[in-house]
Design a protein around this motif. Structure first.
Motif, short mmCIF file in Angstrom:
data_model
loop_
_atom_site.label_atom_id
_atom_site.label_comp_id
_atom_site.label_asym_id
_atom_site.label_seq_id
_atom_site.Cartn_x
_atom_site.Cartn_y
_atom_site.Cartn_z
N ASP A 189 0.83 -1.21 0.00
CA ASP A 189 0.00 0.00 0.00
C ASP A 189 0.86 1.26 0.00
O ASP A 189 1.91 1.31 0.64
CB ASP A 189 -0.91 0.02 1.22
CG ASP A 189 -1.88 -1.16 1.23
OD1 ASP A 189 -2.44 -1.45 0.16
OD2 ASP A 189 -2.05 -1.78 2.30
N VAL A 190 0.38 2.28 -0.70
CA VAL A 190 1.03 3.59 -0.73
C VAL A 190 0.05 4.62 -0.22
O VAL A 190 -1.11 4.65 -0.62
CB VAL A 190 1.47 3.96 -2.16
CG1 VAL A 190 2.20 5.31 -2.17
CG2 VAL A 190 2.34 2.89 -2.78
N SER A 191 0.52 5.47 0.68
CA SER A 191 -0.33 6.52 1.22
C SER A 191 0.50 7.76 1.48
O SER A 191 1.73 7.72 1.46
CB SER A 191 -1.01 6.06 2.52
OG SER A 191 -0.04 5.79 3.52
N ILE A 192 -0.18 8.87 1.72
CA ILE A 192 0.51 10.10 2.08
C ILE A 192 0.00 10.56 3.44
O ILE A 192 -1.11 10.23 3.85
CB ILE A 192 0.31 11.21 1.04
CG1 ILE A 192 -1.15 11.64 0.98
CG2 ILE A 192 0.79 10.76 -0.33
CD1 ILE A 192 -1.39 12.86 0.10
N SER A 193 0.83 11.32 4.14
CA SER A 193 0.44 11.87 5.44
C SER A 193 1.13 13.21 5.62
O SER A 193 2.17 13.47 5.00
CB SER A 193 0.82 10.92 6.58
OG SER A 193 2.21 10.65 6.58
N GLN A 194 0.55 14.04 6.44
CA GLN A 194 1.13 15.35 6.70
C GLN A 194 1.92 15.30 7.99
O GLN A 194 1.41 14.88 9.03
CB GLN A 194 0.04 16.43 6.77
CG GLN A 194 0.59 17.84 6.72
CD GLN A 194 -0.53 18.86 6.50
OE1 GLN A 194 -1.70 18.56 6.69
NE2 GLN A 194 -0.15 20.06 6.07
N GLY A 195 3.18 15.71 7.91
CA GLY A 195 4.05 15.65 9.07
C GLY A 195 4.35 17.02 9.64
O GLY A 195 3.56 17.96 9.50
N GLU A 196 5.52 17.14 10.25
CA GLU A 196 5.91 18.38 10.90
C GLU A 196 6.08 19.50 9.89
O GLU A 196 6.54 19.30 8.77
CB GLU A 196 7.23 18.18 11.65
CG GLU A 196 7.13 17.18 12.80
CD GLU A 196 8.45 17.06 13.55
OE1 GLU A 196 9.39 17.82 13.21
OE2 GLU A 196 8.54 16.20 14.44
N GLY A 197 5.69 20.69 10.31
CA GLY A 197 5.83 21.86 9.45
C GLY A 197 4.90 21.88 8.27
O GLY A 197 5.08 22.68 7.35
N GLY A 198 3.89 21.01 8.27
CA GLY A 198 2.94 20.98 7.16
C GLY A 198 3.44 20.27 5.93
O GLY A 198 2.75 20.25 4.90
N LEU A 199 4.63 19.66 6.00
CA LEU A 199 5.17 18.93 4.86
C LEU A 199 4.49 17.57 4.72
O LEU A 199 4.01 17.01 5.70
CB LEU A 199 6.68 18.74 5.02
CG LEU A 199 7.52 20.01 5.10
CD1 LEU A 199 8.98 19.67 5.35
CD2 LEU A 199 7.38 20.85 3.83
N TYR A 200 4.48 17.06 3.50
CA TYR A 200 3.81 15.79 3.23
C TYR A 200 4.84 14.67 3.05
O TYR A 200 5.91 14.88 2.47
CB TYR A 200 2.92 15.91 1.99
CG TYR A 200 1.66 16.68 2.27
CD1 TYR A 200 0.47 16.04 2.61
CD2 TYR A 200 1.66 18.08 2.22
CE1 TYR A 200 -0.68 16.75 2.88
CE2 TYR A 200 0.50 18.80 2.50
CZ TYR A 200 -0.66 18.13 2.83
OH TYR A 200 -1.80 18.84 3.12
N GLU A 201 4.49 13.49 3.54
CA GLU A 201 5.37 12.33 3.50
C GLU A 201 4.71 11.22 2.70
O GLU A 201 3.49 11.17 2.58
CB GLU A 201 5.66 11.85 4.93
CG GLU A 201 6.26 12.92 5.83
CD GLU A 201 6.27 12.54 7.30
OE1 GLU A 201 5.73 11.44 7.62
OE2 GLU A 201 6.77 13.32 8.12
#
Length: 285
Positions: A47-59
């Motif tokens: 599975d591939v997903s995205i998430s929002q981390g520190e400082g509003g950056l996306y991972e």
């Protein structure tokens, strides 16, 4: 939005590329990790997903693992649209990971790791060096049919860019090419300074593919489509092919590959721009 990015990404998803076309002056030790981009590897995630981390950056998440760069940094991108596009590349991989098809991932890695440790000014100078040898500024003086073809196809784009940026560029059939005024270079330098580092990474990549600042700006400014810019960059080659024939599979492969890389670079410029107006217009298109 995810579907919109998939449509944009489909122009280059399955085509071969290589990060050798990234920064022109390589340091062999720093770039060693990037040389593996030409290799394949067995797929290790489902599975591939995205998430929002520190400082509003996306991972980017591969199952429960966070994606990292070749340099070992956490892979983060500045906005959701770019994160979705990168995730689409990873999701499109099947049983074998073909890293050389993942153009956006490679460009992100380059922007994050900056393996050659260049400043934005150095990137701008590298891009502007192509102006002195710009594809559409060098003209032939024979045969007449090719002279006329270059004039008919290249002059309108050259004049459009000159008017758009209020500069003088010109063309020449001399082996030395046209003498580009310093004022023109200064104007383009100031324009490129309006780009952030990520967008510069994409723009320099496009310029490297097309061997032309003029065609690249014409495309980024939406005066030319990707297909038009690529064909104009190959005008002399296409003329020779029509005159003398070609190895069909090789020609088609080269054309498709160049079109895919150019499309990826242009998409990267749009998606990495800090301007929400640009991103909204891109999604609407």
């Amino acid at each position: 939005m995810f579907r919109s990015i998939i449509r944009l990404n489909s122009q280059f998803r399955n085509v071969v590329s290589h990060c050798k076309d990234c920064p022109r002056h390589h340091d062999s030790r720093r770039m060693q990790k990037y040389s593996t981009a030409s290799l394949e590897r067995k797929k290790f995630y489902q599975d591939v997903s995205i998430s929002q981390g520190e400082g509003g950056l996306y991972e980017i998440n591969l199952d429960r693992r966070k994606l990292k760069t070749p340099g070992g940094k956490l892979f983060t991108v500045p906005n959701e649209a770019l994160a979705i596009a990168v995730a689409t590349e990873w999701d499109a991989q099947r049983e074998t990971l073909k890293f050389y098809t993942m153009h956006l991932t490679t460009l992100c890695n380059t922007a994050l790791d900056n393996p050659t440790e260049r400043t934005e000014d150095q990137m701008i100078n590298a891009a502007l060096k192509f102006l002195d040898t710009d594809t559409i500024c060098y003209r032939v003086d024979d045969p007449p049919a090719l002279v006329e073809l270059q004039r008919h196809e290249w002059d309108p784009v050259l004049h459009w860019v000159e008017n758009r940026y209020n500069v003088t560029i010109g063309s020449s059939s001399s082996i030395l090419g046209p003498e580009i005024p310093e004022e023109t270079k200064d104007t383009f330098r100031q324009h490129l300074k309006s780009y952030n580092l990520w967008s510069l990474t994409g723009l320099e990549y496009v310029i490297t593919q097309l061997k032309s600042v003029v065609l690249s700006l014409g495309m980024i400014d939406r005066h030319l489509s990707v297909e038009q810019a690529v064909l104009l960059s190959r005008l002399e080659e296409e003329f020779q092919i029509q005159s003398w024939g070609n190895v069909e599979w090789a020609h088609d492969y080269d054309l498709y590959e160049l079109r895919a890389r150019t499309a990826a670079g242009a998409l990267f410029v749009y998606l990495s721009s800090e301007s929400s107006t640009v991103k909204r217009k891109l999604m609407q298109d």
